[in-house]
Scaffold this active site. Sequence first.
Site, PDB file in Angstrom:
ATOM      1  N   ARG A  42     -45.331  55.787  81.177  1.00  0.00           N
ATOM      2  CA  ARG A  42     -44.618  57.249  81.315  1.00  0.00           C
ATOM      3  C   ARG A  42     -45.243  58.000  80.340  1.00  0.00           C
ATOM      4  NH1 ARG A  42     -39.658  56.544  83.352  1.00  0.00           N
ATOM      5  NH2 ARG A  42     -38.630  58.291  82.128  1.00  0.00           N
ATOM      6  N   GLY A  77     -35.107  63.037  76.217  1.00  0.00           N
ATOM      7  CA  GLY A  77     -34.576  64.325  76.666  1.00  0.00           C
ATOM      8  C   GLY A  77     -34.579  65.501  75.572  1.00  0.00           C
ATOM      9  N   LYS A 125     -57.792  66.221  88.709  1.00  0.00           N
ATOM     10  CA  LYS A 125     -58.060  64.661  88.425  1.00  0.00           C
ATOM     11  C   LYS A 125     -59.058  64.466  87.312  1.00  0.00           C
ATOM     12  CE  LYS A 125     -55.234  63.055  89.500  1.00  0.00           C
ATOM     13  NZ  LYS A 125     -54.133  63.468  90.425  1.00  0.00           N
TER      14      LYS A 125
END
Length: 608
Positions: free
Chosen positions: A27, A102, A485
């Site tokens: 993540r 958050g 990319k």
Amino acid sequence: MCGIVGYVGENSASPILIDGLKKLEYRGYDSAGIAVSENGKTDVVKTKGRIKNLEEKLEEVGGLSGTVGIGHTRWATHGAPTDVNAHPHKGGNGRITLVHNGIIENYIELKTMLQKGGYVFVSETDTEVLAHLFDYYYKGDLLDAMVNVMKTVRGSYAVAILADDKPGTIIAARKDSPLIVGLGDGENFLASDIPAVLKYTRDCYLLEDNQIAVLTKDNVTLYDTDKNVVKKDVYHVTWDVEAAEKCGYEHFMQKEIAEQPKAIHDTLSPRIKDGRVSIPELTLTDEEIKNIGKIHIVACGSAWHVGMTAKYIFEDMARIPCETDLASEFRYRDPIIKKGDICIVISQSGETADTLAALREAKSKGAKVISIVNVVASTIARESDDVIYTMAGPEIAVATTKAFSAQLAVVYLLALRFSKAVGLLPEEREKELTKELMCLPSQIEDLLNLTDELKTLAHKYVGSDDVFFIGRGLDYAISLEGSLKLKEISYIHSEAYAAGELKHGTISLIEEGTPVFAVATQDKLFEKTLGNIKEVKARGASVIALVTDKHASVSEFADEVIRVPVTDGNFLPSLNVIPLQIFAYYMAVLRGCDVDKPRNLAKSVTVE
Ligand code: F6R
């Protein structure tokens, strides 16, 4: 983007938390920490840097013992990535321990209020406000305090909290940031995403916004913010743990590039029967499709590139006007949405904050929302009128590859469906096109064999400071993706330009030896792009041409030629992107970059 884990059971919490955090590394994060409770006391170990730094620090302090704990990987927003700003954070006199994903928007006013009440802050984070605020409201009832906190804060959050006087309990809640509960036998888990718990259980609750979970080792109870108990179906995970493991590949990205034929096949095949497209998830009738005034597509990053591709394809095949917006722009530009317009939202994670906000904007203006999403039951999926899932499986590398390809596959299906509904797709043509589509997986298998050639190319250009990508139409859309990319994982500066735009400025950047990837696969635009190839060649560029087998003659004008097989022009983006992904991958590997976790990036961008 930030990861949360939690464990309550009979086993030592620390290794389970660390293991879970490792599964969430994809993540993106820049610091990590865990807190473990024992005998009414909660100890925290946290550090900037990678999880291996956390493991070293844990070893230095002799580990943390206890069977209840929470952990966190932080992607810095408020305050630099430092030991102090890392989570968990303490609230009050230390009796509350909290991790948070958050952003708390009203944290300044809350901080001022708490400081006036005597609370002392040690970090620069908005999260510490939550920890103290929870303490402020906590009078012995965890649920009460959580509800009060949720009613006071504005912003997005997934939180997990330990209170020293409630040993053996974790309380957690979410709003606009993902959180799941893993259900075990005599143990329960908490995480931002399923891979973190999959080693221990396949049964989960996927928490929804404004839901609260109270976990003990033998029980999980869910509540709403009125403290009513919420009944929720258990979600049983059907994919294997290996889907989230490297399985012998050096990097997740390499594995995911190789998985693209399967991702495309699995996305297409349930929706093509006897040569005809059928998308049961799409509830639009033929009549509604005929009456679409405009298709609004919103997405971010690579998903936006899919949206750019979709614009060309929808307009070409269905002649329906289409506008593709960056979600972060769409939400703030007061878009004009008329009766009958639809909004297509594209997102791998289904949690991207800007995309979600754009979805809500479109919905509030009356558009029917159709989403193309990979993560099942994610917020975007849940809030859409119709959701068409991409069957790419879990994507771990931060840079998307297989989810991108699966999104393109859904775009083709939708284009065929729209084209048929507006009367532009005769049955015979539909059969031909669906046959072409079903050939994409094997054509991609063939392209994966170009690895050695692309590795050699990467060796040749690895020292470059700038790389340009040019193309027209669909080739431009895929140039944008090739360029992203490359730059995101290799940190080489790169730009993509619509080939016709070059001479309006960018061509001044071309000098002797500058690598230019020219994507020239669209038949009707080939001659035009060839003209642009000659222009950059004349100014010293090193041209790498990406063409179909039909256009091999380009070799006269290019330094290198990469060839893709022939398919319908609208489906070529699926083939063109493969060599660009492999090239970017090897450029990053040769430069020693952290391919799966590029610096500063997060997989799931849950802040705006
Ligand atoms: C780039 C990449 C990102 C995502 C973007 C949107 O390789 O992965 O640009 O495409 O952050 O993410 P999702 O698709 O999860 O909404």
